[in-house]
Design a protein around this motif. Structure first.
Motif, PDB file in Angstrom:
ATOM      1  N   SER A   1       1.470  -1.179  -0.140  1.00  0.00           N
ATOM      2  CA  SER A   1      -0.134   0.381   0.020  1.00  0.00           C
ATOM      3  C   SER A   1       0.350   1.686   0.070  1.00  0.00           C
ATOM      4  CB  SER A   1      -0.456   0.381   1.157  1.00  0.00           C
ATOM      5  OG  SER A   1      -2.091   1.052   1.604  1.00  0.00           O
TER       6      SER A   1
ATOM      7  N   GLY B   1      -7.268   1.338  -3.405  1.00  0.00           N
ATOM      8  CA  GLY B   1      -6.494   1.587  -3.827  1.00  0.00           C
ATOM      9  C   GLY B   1      -5.381   1.756  -4.211  1.00  0.00           C
TER      10      GLY B   1
ATOM     11  N   ASP C   1      -0.014   4.015   0.593  1.00  0.00           N
ATOM     12  CA  ASP C   1      -0.399   4.680   1.893  1.00  0.00           C
ATOM     13  C   ASP C   1      -0.153   4.049   3.001  1.00  0.00           C
ATOM     14  OD1 ASP C   1      -1.903   7.239  -0.322  1.00  0.00           O
ATOM     15  OD2 ASP C   1      -3.557   5.912   0.547  1.00  0.00           O
TER      16      ASP C   1
ATOM     17  N   SER D   1      -8.625   1.034  -7.926  1.00  0.00           N
ATOM     18  CA  SER D   1      -9.669   1.216  -7.304  1.00  0.00           C
ATOM     19  C   SER D   1     -10.802   0.287  -8.104  1.00  0.00           C
ATOM     20  CB  SER D   1     -10.489   2.943  -8.449  1.00  0.00           C
ATOM     21  OG  SER D   1     -10.326   2.802  -9.501  1.00  0.00           O
TER      22      SER D   1
END
Length: 222
Positions: free
Chosen positions: A57, A82, A59, A104
């Protein structure tokens, strides 16, 4: 008119609920999306089984997931929607990096071809080594430095490994059973190991001698 009021009130009450219900979204309805693809060998286009897809990821780098390919080189991994840094790895192959991928919705990464990770050599040195024993017409040459079995031994021990040469327990040297042997160092008689002397050879380390030449038919000069 009073009979219609409750019915109209019910319709207006249901209107916000209906507008909040999603008509359809990405993924499979469980809050995840599916990432698929195929991994092949770049050279022969054969599928690579057990190749690894790693998804990290963007983030939250601590969140890492992934999967492996099947017999046909295909992978299918479910992740939360994500942005991810993706990479495909396989032993002895170069890793393919796919940074900042936006998943997404379910995504097919297509065919990913991996190339072999072959180390490049700057140069190759070929060094020729002489054999331990060289047999010539008039003599035999024994290269002491090439014989690892006499490491740390004396010259007498090394001579005992020379074909046709024998050293007894007293250190006496004989050539083909004949003890009438003359020892020369650097081609010349030496007081260190003169005619019939062997005590010095028992004290001299073998690694101090480069080679031993056994001349079975000496010339008149010798």
């Amino acid at each position: 008119m009073r009979k219609l009021f409750p019915l109209l009130l019910l319709l207006f009450t249901l209107q916000p609920i209906l507008s909040q219900r999603p008509e359809g979204g990405p993924g499979n309805g469980s809050g995840t999306v599916t990432v698929t693809g195929t991994v092949l060998d770049q050279e022969n286009n054969l599928p690579l089984e057990y190749a690894t897809l790693v998804l990290q990821s963007v983030d939250n780098p601590d969140r890492v997931t992934g999967g492996i390919t099947d017999l046909d080189g295909k992978f299918s991994v479910e992740v939360s929607p994500g942005r991810y840094n993706a990479r495909v790895e396989y032993i002895s192959y170069k890793t393919i990096q796919l940074p900042n991928q936006n998943f997404s919705q379910s995504t097919d990464l297509g065919t990913i071809k991996l190339a072999l990770d072959v180390a490049q050599l700057n140069e190759v040195d070929v060094v020729g080594e002489r054999t331990t024993v060289e047999v010539r017409l008039d003599k035999k040459i024994y290269n002491i430095g090439k014989d690892l079995t006499i490491s740390g031994a004396t010259v007498s021990d090394a001579l005992n490994n020379v074909p046709s040469v024998n050293v007894d327990v007293d250190g006496a040297i004989s050539l083909r059973g004949n003890e009438n042997v003359r020892i020369l160092i650097n081609g010349r008689p030496s007081a260190l190991a003169g005619f019939g002397s062997t005590e010095a050879l028992q004290q001299l380390p073998a690694d101090a001698i480069e080679k031993v030449e056994v001349i079975t038919s000496p010339s008149a000069e010798i």
